[in-house]
Design a protein around this motif. Structure first.
Motif, short mmCIF file in Angstrom:
data_model
loop_
_atom_site.label_atom_id
_atom_site.label_comp_id
_atom_site.label_asym_id
_atom_site.label_seq_id
_atom_site.Cartn_x
_atom_site.Cartn_y
_atom_site.Cartn_z
N LYS A 227 94.03 75.66 111.77
CA LYS A 227 92.90 74.88 111.24
C LYS A 227 93.24 73.39 111.14
N GLY A 228 92.19 72.58 111.28
CA GLY A 228 92.23 71.16 110.95
C GLY A 228 93.35 70.36 111.60
N VAL A 229 94.09 69.64 110.74
CA VAL A 229 95.09 68.70 111.21
C VAL A 229 96.18 69.42 112.00
N ASN A 230 96.57 70.61 111.51
CA ASN A 230 97.61 71.39 112.17
C ASN A 230 97.33 71.61 113.63
N ARG A 231 96.06 72.00 113.89
CA ARG A 231 95.67 72.34 115.24
C ARG A 231 95.71 71.11 116.14
N GLY A 232 95.24 69.98 115.64
CA GLY A 232 95.29 68.74 116.42
C GLY A 232 96.72 68.37 116.74
N PHE A 233 97.60 68.54 115.75
CA PHE A 233 99.00 68.20 115.92
C PHE A 233 99.66 69.11 116.96
N LEU A 234 99.37 70.43 116.84
CA LEU A 234 99.94 71.39 117.79
C LEU A 234 99.47 71.11 119.22
N LEU A 235 98.19 70.72 119.34
CA LEU A 235 97.65 70.42 120.68
C LEU A 235 98.30 69.17 121.26
N LEU A 236 98.49 68.15 120.40
CA LEU A 236 99.12 66.92 120.85
C LEU A 236 100.54 67.22 121.34
N LEU A 237 101.25 68.06 120.58
CA LEU A 237 102.61 68.43 120.99
C LEU A 237 102.60 69.15 122.34
N LEU A 238 101.54 69.94 122.57
CA LEU A 238 101.45 70.67 123.84
C LEU A 238 101.26 69.72 125.02
N MET A 239 100.66 68.54 124.74
CA MET A 239 100.45 67.56 125.82
C MET A 239 101.74 66.82 126.15
N LEU A 240 102.61 66.69 125.14
CA LEU A 240 103.82 65.87 125.33
C LEU A 240 104.66 66.26 126.56
N PRO A 241 104.93 67.56 126.78
CA PRO A 241 105.76 67.90 127.95
C PRO A 241 105.18 67.39 129.27
#
Lengths: 262, 290
Positions: free
Chosen positions: B99-113
């Motif tokens: 939910k919320g901020v967590n999900r945005g953060f996890l998605l951003l991390l997924l883009m990093l690689p």
């Protein structure tokens, strides 16, 4: 749900798997140990200084930056025009055209590299910076089209039509109304093209003339000997550059959106 | 003077023309050209002359060497894809349900690689598994081994490198599908008496197949088309098909053979993409990337 803690633990594990090796590259770049391996003996910037003093690496950086910037400019210009057509207009054959525009992603990069190389050699274009640039344009173009298209959907056509009905020429309307409105999409596309070009190795190794290296091919060539602290330092600089730029881009986009909302 | 209607009709084609010309000149014509080129002959002085010879094709199709490597390339890409799917699915599920901020953060991390160069992600494993890498250093210091063990340069490390490279593609594509599932469907299954396992197997999993399929096609095609990972993380016998292409073109300068091998790779991987397109449609892949 009972399985939830298990799924969470698994997710943490997988994220660690994805990031730990890359984090280790950055960590070892600061290693004082002269063999660049574990155990770390101290903290030092010496390998970054060594990079700066290595002519081959500085040249590779210059090549990569020039190539990335030119690729971004050409690819984004072509890609934005095509995206405008796909988002703003309905025309026969639109679906096939969309597929054709992402075709360079669907063709394996090795095949793309070989066919472009052999075709241009037949036309007497030698391995050169020009060939490298053409190659980078063709494989970044689909990514630009996809990213820009996704952003353009949110930009309304109304303002442009208003300008036109008030007597602006199509060119005036584009440069004074449409372009400023779609600028975030243009920047996103350009940034994407730059990072893809800057990171590429698969096609670049086929296209680059002898003696010319980009940063990734330079790393590849240095790996032939063995892994050295210099490679880790070079890797660290690259990671900071190609993840830092998009992150700054996202931050700037958020900030300007927030400012506009006020 | 053109009427507004006419110029409206022309406008998309004017806007598209630079892109279409670029793709025609740099992709479509070159690929057609290497089809022709694959029938040309190598001359004794090292040049190439136009001809219609089946010699290059005969060499590539009858020599067991090429066929064996093609088969092992498909096998390695298939194993990589299956591992990515099994490892990535729970992660995509977690991110889609966060939910919320967590999900945005996890998605951003997924883009990093995606922004970290493939060569760096590949070579990073040398720091971990190499003779003087983290694992050896750890095992030595706790006394489990007396001498460093070489864990690199075999097929397992090639697959490891490929999984590490391709996992984000699988997770993101599966995430897009899972995120699009109407939660009311799962609630309905539960209220009709399905237990959570049944709901997952009969509602959630089938509805996430499009994303799983898109991720799998990307993993397979990208995995089967690489030559960098086997060079950096594989041993002398772990060459994949794209390595043969690279050898033929860059080392041996046998360009007609290189053209034949490229086309073989294109046909095998193109067939996978076409089958996928027949059942799922290419649109899903575009969704996962954009």
């Amino acid at each position: 749900m009972r399985g939830w803690p298990l799924i969470r633990a698994w997710t943490i594990l997988v994220y660690t798997f994805m990031f730990l090796p890359v984090a280790v590259v950055i960590l070892l770049a600061f290693n004082a140990n002269q063999f660049g391996a574990f155990p770390m003996t101290g903290f030092s910037f010496r390998w970054f200084v060594a990079l700066w003093e290595n002519d081959a690496i500085v040249r590779a950086f210059q090549t990569s930056l020039t190539l990335g910037l030119l690729t971004a400019i050409i690819s984004t210009t072509i890609g934005v025009l095509a995206s405008l057509a796909l988002v703003r207009y309905d025309f026969p054959g639109k679906n096939s055209i969309s597929t054709l525009l992402i075709a360079p992603i669907l063709v394996p990069e090795v095949v793309l590299a070989v066919s472009l190389l052999l075709f241009l050699q037949m036309l007497n274009v030698p391995k050169s910076f020009f060939l490298l640039l053409m190659g980078h344009v063709i494989f970044t173009l689909p990514f630009v089209v996809l990213v820009v298209q996704a952003r353009l959907v949110a930009v309304k056509k109304d303002y442009e039509e208003a300008a036109r009905s008030l007597g602006a020429s199509p060119i005036q309307a584009f440069f004074q109304i449409t372009l400023p409105l779609i600028m975030p999409a243009v920047m996103a596309g350009g940034l994407f093209a730059f990072t893809i070009s800057f990171d590429d190795i698969t096609g670049t190794l086929f296209w680059k003339p002898g003696g010319v290296e980009t940063v990734p091919t330079q790393i590849f060539a240095m790996l032939r000997n063995s892994i050295s602290p210099e490679i880790n330092a070079l890797g660290a600089v690259m990671i900071m550059l190609t993840t830092g730029l998009p992150l700054i881009g996202i931050a700037v986009a958020r900030w300007s959106a927030a400012r506009r909302a006020k | 003077m053109a009427t507004i209607e006419e110029s409206e009709k022309r406008a998309p084609w004017v806007l598209l023309s630079p892109a279409l010309v670029t793709i025609a000149l740099l992709l479509v014509v070159p690929v057609m050209f290497i089809v022709v080129y694959s029938f040309w002959l190598r001359t004794s002085v090292g040049g190439v002359e136009p001809a219609f010879s089946l010699a290059n094709w005969r060499e590539a199709l009858t020599d067991r060497f090429y066929l064996d490597i093609l088969i092992s390339t498909v096998r390695i890409a298939a194993i990589t894809t299956i591992v990515c799917a099994l490892v990535g699915y729970p992660v995509a599920y977690f991110v889609a349900r966060a939910k919320g901020v967590n999900r945005g953060f996890l998605l951003l991390l997924l883009m990093l690689p995606f922004w970290v160069s493939y060569i760096i992600r590949t070579m990073s494993w040398i720091n971990i598994l190499g003779v003087s890498g983290a694992v050896n250093s750890l095992l030595l210091s706790i006394g489990l081994i007396d001498e460093p063990v070489q864990m690199l340069y075999n097929e397992a490390t090639v697959i490891l490198g490929l999984v590490h490279f391709l996992l984000p593609f699988m997770i993101l594509n599966t995430y897009v599908s899972l995120d699009g599932i109407d939660r009311a469907l799962e609630d309905a299954a539960n209220s009709l008496g399905a237990n959570p396992m049944q709901t997952f197997w009969e509602v959630t999993l089938p509805l996430s197949v499009p994303g799983l399929a898109a991720g799998s096609v990307l993993c397979f095609v990208l995995g089967a088309g690489t030559y960098i990972t086997p060079i950096v993380l594989g041993g002398p016998t772990d060459a994949m098909f794209a390595n043969l292409v690279f050898e033929a073109i860059i080392t041996q300068l046998d360009w007609p053979l290189g053209a034949v091998l490229s086309l073989m790779l294109l046909v095998v991987l193109g067939a996978v993409v076409l089958v996928y397109n027949r059942f799922m449609g290419l649109g899903h892949i575009a969704k996962g990337i954009g």
